[in-house]
Structure formats: C-alpha cells, structure tokens
Design an enzyme around this catalytic site. Structure first.
Site, mmCIF file in Angstrom:
data_model
loop_
_atom_site.group_PDB
_atom_site.id
_atom_site.type_symbol
_atom_site.label_atom_id
_atom_site.label_comp_id
_atom_site.label_asym_id
_atom_site.label_seq_id
_atom_site.Cartn_x
_atom_site.Cartn_y
_atom_site.Cartn_z
ATOM 1 N N GLY A 108 9.912 38.055 44.978
ATOM 2 C CA GLY A 108 10.588 37.991 46.257
ATOM 3 C C GLY A 108 10.894 39.376 46.792
ATOM 4 O O GLY A 108 11.174 40.306 46.025
ATOM 5 N N SER A 109 10.832 39.541 48.105
ATOM 6 C CA SER A 109 11.231 40.805 48.714
ATOM 7 C C SER A 109 12.756 40.929 48.656
ATOM 8 O O SER A 109 13.472 39.983 48.322
ATOM 9 C CB SER A 109 10.745 40.856 50.155
ATOM 10 O OG SER A 109 9.325 40.831 50.207
ATOM 11 N N GLY A 110 13.248 42.119 48.975
ATOM 12 C CA GLY A 110 14.674 42.385 48.896
ATOM 13 C C GLY A 110 15.055 43.235 47.707
ATOM 14 O O GLY A 110 16.230 43.612 47.564
ATOM 15 N N HIS A 111 14.066 43.555 46.833
ATOM 16 C CA HIS A 111 14.333 44.363 45.640
ATOM 17 C C HIS A 111 13.694 45.746 45.747
ATOM 18 O O HIS A 111 13.498 46.420 44.741
ATOM 19 C CB HIS A 111 13.798 43.657 44.391
ATOM 20 C CG HIS A 111 14.305 42.266 44.215
ATOM 21 N ND1 HIS A 111 15.649 41.979 44.133
ATOM 22 C CD2 HIS A 111 13.660 41.070 44.131
ATOM 23 C CE1 HIS A 111 15.810 40.668 43.984
ATOM 24 N NE2 HIS A 111 14.620 40.094 43.989
ATOM 25 N N LYS A 124 8.320 38.869 36.398
ATOM 26 C CA LYS A 124 9.738 38.752 36.052
ATOM 27 C C LYS A 124 10.051 37.290 35.756
ATOM 28 O O LYS A 124 9.546 36.390 36.423
ATOM 29 C CB LYS A 124 10.620 39.254 37.196
ATOM 30 C CG LYS A 124 10.392 40.702 37.578
ATOM 31 C CD LYS A 124 11.430 41.217 38.583
ATOM 32 C CE LYS A 124 11.552 40.397 39.838
ATOM 33 N NZ LYS A 124 10.284 40.284 40.606
ATOM 34 N N ASP A 166 8.448 32.540 40.151
ATOM 35 C CA ASP A 166 7.458 33.576 39.859
ATOM 36 C C ASP A 166 6.550 33.143 38.710
ATOM 37 O O ASP A 166 5.320 33.250 38.787
ATOM 38 C CB ASP A 166 8.150 34.884 39.480
ATOM 39 C CG ASP A 166 8.840 35.556 40.651
ATOM 40 O OD1 ASP A 166 8.872 34.973 41.750
ATOM 41 O OD2 ASP A 166 9.360 36.669 40.469
ATOM 42 N N HIS A 217 19.582 38.637 42.419
ATOM 43 C CA HIS A 217 19.670 37.844 43.638
ATOM 44 C C HIS A 217 21.127 37.562 43.999
ATOM 45 O O HIS A 217 21.405 36.775 44.897
ATOM 46 C CB HIS A 217 18.934 36.511 43.474
ATOM 47 C CG HIS A 217 17.524 36.659 43.027
ATOM 48 N ND1 HIS A 217 17.164 36.613 41.700
ATOM 49 C CD2 HIS A 217 16.379 36.870 43.726
ATOM 50 C CE1 HIS A 217 15.850 36.781 41.597
ATOM 51 N NE2 HIS A 217 15.357 36.946 42.808
#
Length: 335
Positions: A54-57, A105, A110, A221
């Site tokens: 996921g994006s945001g990391h 991860k 995922d 998250h």
C-alpha cells in the site's frame, strides 16, 4: 483535514506523476498499473527483485527502485495492497532469465496477492522461476488487525538492500532469496506513535491519543500495538522499544548489528537523531556493536508522529552487502 492533495482518490496517481518527473531518467512509471521500474534494467541473467504494498509508507517501496535494490515496486492505494495483475506484470517485465524474487511484508492482502501472482506466473508457458520471502520482523504483537502473524516493517528496507546487492553480484535466485531470509530471521523491530496519521480517504485520524499518551508497538497503518502508555522522555521510550527487541532474538553481547531509527512521517530529524543517541547508548551498555546506522524516514505511515527501531544481527557478509553501491531515489552511496 489539511493536506497537499487535489482529491483523496487521486493521491497515488498524482504522486506517481510527480515521482516520475522528479527522477526522470532514473525510474519509469507504468501509470496504468501504478508500478515503478528501474530506468536502467538489470543485466541479462541477473535476478529481478519485485516488492510493493500500500502507498503511504514512502519512500518504501518506489523510492528503493534502482541499482543495488529493487527492479520494480507495485504501488497499491493508500494502505491497500497492490492487486495480482500489478505484481504479475512487474514479475514478467523484470525477469532476465535468472528468476524473480518477491519481497513481501506480512500483511494479509499483500501475501495473498503476491502469492496469486506467483502462481499465475509459474503456470504460464515456460513458467517463470519465482522465490518469495515474507518479512515479519515486528515484535510488538503476534497477530494484528492487518495480519496473521507478525507484521513486516523495517526489515523490509534491509532485505531490499542486501538482496539487491546480492543480485547485482550475479548470484543465483536461491542465493539471493537466502540473503533476504537471513535478514528476516535476524531482524527485529518495534515502533511507537505520539500522534496518529490521517488517511486521505478517511479525512480523519485513524486512532486517538490524549496529549499525555503514546501508543507502544503501533503498526505502520496506525493499527494498535501493545498498549497505550503515559508519555515518557526519549530515554525511556528507547528502553521500551529496545527491551522486547533485544529479548526476542535474543541479541547477545558481542553481536554486531545494522541499526535503523526510523521516522513515521512527521517526526523531525532532530528528534530522530536524539533517539538514535539513546539507542546507541543502550546497545553499547549491552555490548552490542552498531556496524552501520541509518537514521531518517525510510518506512513511514503518512503523517504519523513517532518512530521505530530495527536491529539486524549481521555477519561480515551482510555488512559488506550493505556497503555495496546503491543508487535509488531514497538510498544512494558508493557510485
């Protein structure tokens, strides 16, 4: 919610356009499938490395695409796994005849989607040779909102770097995968939050903390960790992060480690350097030698305030692979 965005549902697409413009000539972006590739593909006969999530990391994972690290990174929506089509297409594109290593991860979506992509790739005519390493270094909880088993966090940066260095040396897929597994087996992480993050699609913080509270063992998250605890000085926070890390492997006097003090997105560097000083002090007291330190924002959680610590027990080979040249948007030395 105050954010530098155009619209919540366009954040990832808009960011990838900016990322490509900022690093033109170093990366290429498949905007339809939200996947980032090396502009200089690996040599024929070398193992390809694919990761994502996921994006945001950021800078994970797209920021680690380049010489000495990833061949491709699949970008999901914010805190949402990439879909199998993204992973399958990336796997096909980076295969140069030596197989592909998937670094995943340990988050349920995922793991499932990378597994599906690997199965589809293996079933194709002349099926691709694929190895998968799932990273689960977080000692905070055994199971969480997002996972079955421990979460994958800071060890991902080390696995991508060290496996990437092994791939650049032309090692076979089994050897490159073995390096990633060694990293995961010898890595332990734990994080904490001073304040939550705000996903653009939600428009509000994803948990709450009082002014005098902190969350220990938080996930990337914003999912809850071990406990909500009273706010404490940095020296005590470092002790609370390191105690379960050191006990879990366990680390021993005389060990040398690769050490990451990582920001969650909105913690200033002055505080991260202060935290590293406390971490280094504690490790020295335990007779543990920091072979290589890394301090900064390397696996974030949007605008969360807080930090995480990762230790990787490293032999001389892992230290040498860490020192090997790397040239990515977010990590660069030796070239």
């Amino acid at each position: 919610m105050k954010k530098l965005i155009n619209a919540p549902d366009a954040v990832v697409a808009d960011a990838l356009r900016g990322f490509e413009a900022a690093y033109a000539g170093r990366v290429k972006v498949d905007h339809e499938l939200a996947t980032v590739y090396r502009a200089d593909p690996p040599l024929l006969g070398t193992v390809g490395l694919v990761s994502g999530g996921g994006s945001g990391h950021e800078p994970l994972h797209a920021g680690y695409v380049g010489h000495g690290m990833l061949s491709a990174a699949c970008c999901g929506q914010v805190f949402t796994s990439p879909v199998p089509e993204q992973v399958l297409t990336a796997t096909r594109r980076v295969d140069t005849g030596a197989g592909v290593l998937q670094l995943v991860k340990n988050y349920t979506g995922d793991v499932m989607n990378f597994e599906m992509a690997a199965e589809m790739a293996a079933e194709e005519e002349g099926g691709l040779e694929i190895a998968t390493v799932v990273l689960d270094d977080d000692v905070a909880v055994e199971n969480s909102t997002w996972t079955a088993g421990r979460r994958g966090t800071g060890a991902t940066v080390f696995a991508e770097k060290l496996a990437g260095a092994a791939a650049e040396e032309g090692r076979p897929l089994a050897d490159v995968a073995a390096i990633a597994r060694r990293v995961n087996e010898n890595a332990r992480s734990m994080g904490m939050a001073l304040a939550p993050c705000t996903p653009p699609s939600a428009g509000r913080p994803n948990f709450t903390l009082a002014e005098d509270e902190m969350e220990m063992g938080v996930g990337i998250h914003g999912e809850p960790g071990r406990a909500t605890a009273p706010l404490a000085p940095a020296a005590e926070i470092a002790e609370q992060l390191l105690a379960p890390i050191l006990a879990d492997l366990p680390f021993s006097r005389g060990d040398q480690v690769l050490t990451l003090v990582n920001g969650m997105g909105s913690t200033p560097l002055i505080e991260l350097y202060l935290m590293y000083g406390e971490v280094a002090r504690i490790l020295a007291a335990h007779g543990i030698h920091v072979a290589r330190p890394l301090v900064g924002n390397f696996i974030t959680s949007l605008d969360m305030a807080g930090c995480s610590v990762t230790l990787v027990r490293a032999d001389d080979e892992l230290v040498r692979l860490w020192d090997a040249p790397v040239d990515t948007p977010a990590l660069r030395w030796g070239r």
